[in-house]
Design a protein around this motif. Structure first.
Motif, short mmCIF file in Angstrom:
data_model
loop_
_atom_site.label_atom_id
_atom_site.label_comp_id
_atom_site.label_asym_id
_atom_site.label_seq_id
_atom_site.Cartn_x
_atom_site.Cartn_y
_atom_site.Cartn_z
N ILE A 146 0.84 -1.21 0.00
CA ILE A 146 0.00 0.00 0.00
C ILE A 146 0.87 1.25 0.00
O ILE A 146 0.63 2.19 -0.77
CB ILE A 146 -0.96 -0.02 1.21
N SER B 247 2.57 1.62 -3.44
CA SER B 247 1.67 2.03 -4.52
C SER B 247 1.25 3.49 -4.38
O SER B 247 1.16 4.21 -5.38
CB SER B 247 0.45 1.11 -4.59
N VAL B 248 1.03 3.97 -3.16
CA VAL B 248 0.69 5.38 -2.96
C VAL B 248 1.86 6.28 -3.36
O VAL B 248 1.68 7.29 -4.04
CB VAL B 248 0.26 5.64 -1.50
N CYS B 249 3.07 5.90 -2.96
CA CYS B 249 4.24 6.71 -3.32
C CYS B 249 4.47 6.73 -4.83
O CYS B 249 4.74 7.79 -5.41
CB CYS B 249 5.48 6.18 -2.60
N LEU C 111 2.23 6.28 -7.12
CA LEU C 111 1.14 7.06 -7.70
C LEU C 111 1.44 8.55 -7.63
O LEU C 111 1.27 9.28 -8.61
CB LEU C 111 -0.17 6.74 -6.98
#
Length: 184
Positions: free
Chosen positions: A18, A21-23, A25
């Motif tokens: 998680i 993937s946030v970084c 993105l």
């Protein structure tokens, strides 16, 4: 094997995915937004670079910790296979070369084991630099304890151990009533 793993080597894969993937993105969004508006003398480019670096740092940090955690698991596996309380670097090197399929020089193993111990990836062992021995600090028993009664500290139920119940390093028999681990 789990007994010799420190708290840092028990990483949660879902949380890491998680965060990664946030970084990624945010990095991709920052690159796509600023890629079209670059002008000469624009200070926004430096701000974007700093923000991208800030989001890239957790990605690199998680990758490094995942790598070290994997290495610690390989060391813990080889150490757990040893039945003595002391293991020298040559024995560790032999076990690692069998499990990894490549030979690692002893100075590299020594340096890595010291680093993994200092950073909390390994526990339950210590390293003696003078004799180049790994000292296993956990008591082990290899014989089954049959017919012994153990009282559960949580609920007070008397549990009788049967054939095959072995108190080994990190392996606890569970209480039949409440499921909490029993200590021998």
């Amino acid at each position: 094997m789990e007994t010799f793993l420190g708290s840092k080597s028990r990483r949660n894969l879902a949380v890491d995915i998680i965060i990664l993937s946030v970084c990624i993105l945010f990095i991709a969004a920052g690159i796509s937004v600023t890629g079209t508006d670059i002008k000469k003398g624009d200070d926004g480019l430096w701000a974007d670079f700093v923000l991208d670096a800030l989001f890239l740092w957790p990605v690199v940090n998680i990758c490094i910790k995942r790598y070290k955690s994997g290495r610690a698991k390989k060391y813990a596996f080889v150490i757990s296979q040893n039945r003595d309380n002391v293991m020298n670097i040559a024995e560790l090197r032999q076990g690692l070369s069998v499990s990894m399929g490549k030979v690692i020089p002893e100075p590299a193993i020594e340096k890595e084991i010291i680093s993994l111990l200092a950073k909390g990836y390994l526990c339950g062992i210590s390293y003696d630099i003078a004799s180049k021995n790994i000292i296993i600090q956990i008591m082990r028993t290899s014989q089954p304890i049959e017919g012994q009664s153990v009282v559960c500290p949580s609920c007070g139920t008397v549990n009788t151990l049967i054939n095959g119940d072995v108190f080994q390093a990190g392996q606890f028999v569970r209480c039949q009533a409440c499921g909490n681990p029993l200590k021998g």
